[in-house]
Design a protein around this motif. Structure first.
Motif, PDB file in Angstrom:
ATOM      1  N   CYS A 123     -37.945 -29.127   0.751  1.00  0.00           N
ATOM      2  CA  CYS A 123     -38.005 -28.730  -0.654  1.00  0.00           C
ATOM      3  C   CYS A 123     -38.922 -27.539  -0.888  1.00  0.00           C
ATOM      4  CB  CYS A 123     -38.472 -29.903  -1.514  1.00  0.00           C
ATOM      5  SG  CYS A 123     -37.397 -31.355  -1.413  1.00  0.00           S
ATOM      6  N   GLY A 124     -39.369 -26.886   0.178  1.00  0.00           N
ATOM      7  CA  GLY A 124     -40.251 -25.748   0.031  1.00  0.00           C
ATOM      8  C   GLY A 124     -41.663 -26.118  -0.375  1.00  0.00           C
ATOM      9  N   LEU A 125     -42.068 -27.363  -0.118  1.00  0.00           N
ATOM     10  CA  LEU A 125     -43.414 -27.793  -0.469  1.00  0.00           C
ATOM     11  C   LEU A 125     -44.436 -27.146   0.452  1.00  0.00           C
ATOM     12  CD1 LEU A 125     -42.725 -31.612  -0.980  1.00  0.00           C
ATOM     13  CD2 LEU A 125     -42.804 -29.826  -2.734  1.00  0.00           C
ATOM     14  N   PHE A 126     -45.609 -26.853  -0.087  1.00  0.00           N
ATOM     15  CA  PHE A 126     -46.669 -26.281   0.739  1.00  0.00           C
ATOM     16  C   PHE A 126     -48.020 -26.824   0.261  1.00  0.00           C
ATOM     17  CE2 PHE A 126     -45.913 -23.427  -2.778  1.00  0.00           C
ATOM     18  CZ  PHE A 126     -47.189 -23.110  -3.234  1.00  0.00           C
ATOM     19  N   GLY A 127     -49.064 -26.569   1.054  1.00  0.00           N
ATOM     20  CA  GLY A 127     -50.385 -27.099   0.731  1.00  0.00           C
ATOM     21  C   GLY A 127     -50.621 -28.428   1.422  1.00  0.00           C
ATOM     22  N   HIS A 128     -51.631 -29.166   0.943  1.00  0.00           N
ATOM     23  CA  HIS A 128     -51.997 -30.447   1.535  1.00  0.00           C
ATOM     24  C   HIS A 128     -51.288 -31.609   0.835  1.00  0.00           C
ATOM     25  CE1 HIS A 128     -56.034 -29.073   3.506  1.00  0.00           C
ATOM     26  NE2 HIS A 128     -55.041 -28.226   3.716  1.00  0.00           N
ATOM     27  N   ILE A 129     -51.044 -32.683   1.556  1.00  0.00           N
ATOM     28  CA  ILE A 129     -50.556 -33.914   0.936  1.00  0.00           C
ATOM     29  C   ILE A 129     -51.710 -34.495   0.117  1.00  0.00           C
ATOM     30  CG2 ILE A 129     -49.613 -36.220   1.339  1.00  0.00           C
ATOM     31  CD1 ILE A 129     -48.579 -35.204   4.041  1.00  0.00           C
ATOM     32  N   PRO A 130     -51.517 -34.834  -1.156  1.00  0.00           N
ATOM     33  CA  PRO A 130     -52.616 -35.340  -1.992  1.00  0.00           C
ATOM     34  C   PRO A 130     -53.296 -36.564  -1.370  1.00  0.00           C
ATOM     35  CG  PRO A 130     -50.690 -34.850  -3.333  1.00  0.00           C
ATOM     36  CD  PRO A 130     -50.249 -34.721  -1.907  1.00  0.00           C
ATOM     37  N   GLU A 131     -54.603 -36.581  -1.424  1.00  0.00           N
ATOM     38  CA  GLU A 131     -55.363 -37.694  -0.856  1.00  0.00           C
ATOM     39  C   GLU A 131     -55.007 -39.019  -1.521  1.00  0.00           C
ATOM     40  OE1 GLU A 131     -57.482 -38.119   1.585  1.00  0.00           O
ATOM     41  OE2 GLU A 131     -57.532 -36.054   2.298  1.00  0.00           O
ATOM     42  N   ASN A 132     -54.668 -38.963  -2.801  1.00  0.00           N
ATOM     43  CA  ASN A 132     -54.405 -40.197  -3.549  1.00  0.00           C
ATOM     44  C   ASN A 132     -52.930 -40.556  -3.596  1.00  0.00           C
ATOM     45  OD1 ASN A 132     -53.557 -38.134  -5.202  1.00  0.00           O
ATOM     46  ND2 ASN A 132     -54.414 -38.995  -7.093  1.00  0.00           N
ATOM     47  N   ILE A 133     -52.139 -40.050  -2.669  1.00  0.00           N
ATOM     48  CA  ILE A 133     -50.693 -40.342  -2.680  1.00  0.00           C
ATOM     49  C   ILE A 133     -50.428 -41.840  -2.544  1.00  0.00           C
ATOM     50  CG2 ILE A 133     -50.375 -40.068  -0.180  1.00  0.00           C
ATOM     51  CD1 ILE A 133     -47.690 -38.671  -0.869  1.00  0.00           C
ATOM     52  N   GLY A 134     -51.403 -42.564  -2.035  1.00  0.00           N
ATOM     53  CA  GLY A 134     -51.242 -44.009  -1.864  1.00  0.00           C
ATOM     54  C   GLY A 134     -51.109 -44.784  -3.159  1.00  0.00           C
ATOM     55  N   VAL A 135     -51.343 -44.134  -4.313  1.00  0.00           N
ATOM     56  CA  VAL A 135     -51.180 -44.834  -5.593  1.00  0.00           C
ATOM     57  C   VAL A 135     -49.713 -45.191  -5.837  1.00  0.00           C
ATOM     58  CG1 VAL A 135     -53.194 -43.726  -6.600  1.00  0.00           C
ATOM     59  CG2 VAL A 135     -50.926 -42.677  -6.912  1.00  0.00           C
ATOM     60  N   LEU A 136     -48.806 -44.552  -5.105  1.00  0.00           N
ATOM     61  CA  LEU A 136     -47.376 -44.864  -5.226  1.00  0.00           C
ATOM     62  C   LEU A 136     -47.084 -46.110  -4.390  1.00  0.00           C
ATOM     63  CD1 LEU A 136     -46.046 -41.213  -4.794  1.00  0.00           C
ATOM     64  CD2 LEU A 136     -46.408 -42.461  -6.938  1.00  0.00           C
ATOM     65  N   LYS A 137     -47.685 -47.212  -4.782  1.00  0.00           N
ATOM     66  CA  LYS A 137     -47.712 -48.417  -3.955  1.00  0.00           C
ATOM     67  C   LYS A 137     -46.349 -49.071  -3.771  1.00  0.00           C
ATOM     68  CE  LYS A 137     -52.523 -49.468  -5.108  1.00  0.00           C
ATOM     69  NZ  LYS A 137     -53.026 -49.049  -3.804  1.00  0.00           N
ATOM     70  N   ASN A 138     -45.412 -48.821  -4.645  1.00  0.00           N
ATOM     71  CA  ASN A 138     -44.102 -49.461  -4.546  1.00  0.00           C
ATOM     72  C   ASN A 138     -43.068 -48.598  -3.824  1.00  0.00           C
ATOM     73  OD1 ASN A 138     -44.984 -51.744  -5.984  1.00  0.00           O
ATOM     74  ND2 ASN A 138     -44.590 -50.719  -7.942  1.00  0.00           N
ATOM     75  N   LEU A 139     -43.535 -47.463  -3.298  1.00  0.00           N
ATOM     76  CA  LEU A 139     -42.619 -46.559  -2.606  1.00  0.00           C
ATOM     77  C   LEU A 139     -42.071 -47.230  -1.339  1.00  0.00           C
ATOM     78  CD1 LEU A 139     -41.882 -43.652  -3.445  1.00  0.00           C
ATOM     79  CD2 LEU A 139     -43.371 -42.851  -1.613  1.00  0.00           C
ATOM     80  N   VAL A 140     -40.763 -47.066  -1.133  1.00  0.00           N
ATOM     81  CA  VAL A 140     -40.094 -47.646   0.036  1.00  0.00           C
ATOM     82  C   VAL A 140     -39.875 -46.586   1.106  1.00  0.00           C
ATOM     83  CG1 VAL A 140     -38.002 -48.795   0.881  1.00  0.00           C
ATOM     84  CG2 VAL A 140     -38.984 -49.439  -1.332  1.00  0.00           C
ATOM     85  N   GLU A 141     -39.625 -45.351   0.674  1.00  0.00           N
ATOM     86  CA  GLU A 141     -39.406 -44.258   1.618  1.00  0.00           C
ATOM     87  C   GLU A 141     -40.196 -43.037   1.179  1.00  0.00           C
ATOM     88  OE1 GLU A 141     -35.816 -41.468   3.502  1.00  0.00           O
ATOM     89  OE2 GLU A 141     -35.344 -43.277   2.366  1.00  0.00           O
ATOM     90  N   LEU A 142     -40.920 -42.440   2.143  1.00  0.00           N
ATOM     91  CA  LEU A 142     -41.655 -41.207   1.880  1.00  0.00           C
ATOM     92  C   LEU A 142     -41.107 -40.132   2.814  1.00  0.00           C
ATOM     93  CD1 LEU A 142     -43.908 -39.661   0.469  1.00  0.00           C
ATOM     94  CD2 LEU A 142     -45.497 -40.513   2.209  1.00  0.00           C
ATOM     95  N   SER A 143     -40.357 -39.203   2.236  1.00  0.00           N
ATOM     96  CA  SER A 143     -39.701 -38.157   3.025  1.00  0.00           C
ATOM     97  C   SER A 143     -40.280 -36.798   2.659  1.00  0.00           C
ATOM     98  CB  SER A 143     -38.181 -38.169   2.781  1.00  0.00           C
ATOM     99  OG  SER A 143     -37.623 -39.401   3.177  1.00  0.00           O
ATOM    100  N   LEU A 144     -41.162 -36.294   3.512  1.00  0.00           N
ATOM    101  CA  LEU A 144     -41.792 -34.990   3.285  1.00  0.00           C
ATOM    102  C   LEU A 144     -41.497 -34.041   4.438  1.00  0.00           C
ATOM    103  CD1 LEU A 144     -45.277 -36.217   1.989  1.00  0.00           C
ATOM    104  CD2 LEU A 144     -43.376 -35.324   0.618  1.00  0.00           C
TER     105      LEU A 144
END
Length: 245
Positions: A2-23
């Motif tokens: 998706c053309g994402l750049f930079g760092h993965i946010p430190e607090n990404i873990g707040v998405l606690k109900n996520l089933v798939e993380l595709s980066l």
């Protein structure tokens, strides 16, 4: 992608109900946040194809899905052409406990015996294994005086024991080989990372995987070893870059 750049946010873990993380296949850099381990329902994790660096947090390595995703996570933006990238993602080879065909019991402590270990998982009737195995035997001879050891694994669903012995004799493989029963649950879990034949790693004495054949072009493995160990190199290791077995 998706053309994402930079760092993965430190607090990404707040998405606690996520089933798939595709980066995967973006331009993300920096470390992998430990907070991903807080996603208790996560069933799929795709971080490959970026430029992530640093050590994978222990919390993530303890997640059940890590058994199936650690190998693909290795695929970051490593230098091409077999050159060493000291800034690559730090992933350690999993703990294990097996017996070699000559009765030697080995665990992850085996890696401490030498500065480097070349891990090779090969297959019967695999044309790429048939091409690469003689090259690896050649490299073994070239670096026999260096602080490097070899270790191979073979699956029971690919070889019978007699076929493996015949293959080793035919190709002159004289280093330790582990014949793995894929019907055993422990083996099934351990070898989930094997997705193609052959599979090739260089592992240092601290168990860190410093070379893998999905980030680096296996055509240039001899060049990589020449830089790592000092010595001769063979110009080409493969006739093809299609590694599907």
């Amino acid at each position: 992608n998706c053309g994402l750049f930079g760092h993965i946010p430190e607090n990404i873990g707040v998405l606690k109900n996520l089933v798939e993380l595709s980066l995967q296949k973006n331009n993300l850099t920096g470390p992998i946040p430990a907070s991903i381990a807080e996603m208790k329902d996560l069933e799929s994790l795709w971080l490959n194809g970026n430029g992530l660096t640093g050590e994978v947090p222990a919390e993530i390595q303890q997640m059940p899905i890590w058994d199936t995703c650690w190998r693909v996570t290795l695929e970051q933006d490593a230098e091409k052409g077999g050159y060493i990238n000291p800034e690559s993602l730090i992933i350690y080879f999993p703990e294990f406990s097996f017996d070699t065909i000559d009765g030697q019991h080995i665990t992850e402590e085996y890696f401490k015996n030498h500065e480097y270990t070349i891990y090779y998982h090969y297959g019967l009737n695999c044309p790429f294994s048939d091409i690469f195995t003689p090259k690896l035997v050649w490299l073994r001879e070239q670096y026999k005086d260096k602080d490097v050891q070899f270790l191979s694994f073979v699956n029971s669903d690919i070889f019978t024991f007699d076929q493996m012995m015949q293959y080793m004799d035919q190709h002159g493989i004289d280093w330790p080989n582990v014949y793995v029963d894929r019907d055993v649950a422990y083996s099934q879990k351990f070898f989930q990372h094997i997705t193609s034949m052959p599979t090739l790693y260089v592992i240092n004495k601290d168990r860190r995987i410093i070379y893998n054949d999905i980030s680096y072009n296996r055509d240039y493995f001899a060049r990589y070893l020449a830089q790592l160990l000092g010595g001769a190199e063979e110009e080409e290791m493969y006739e093809s870059t299609d590694y599907s077995a």
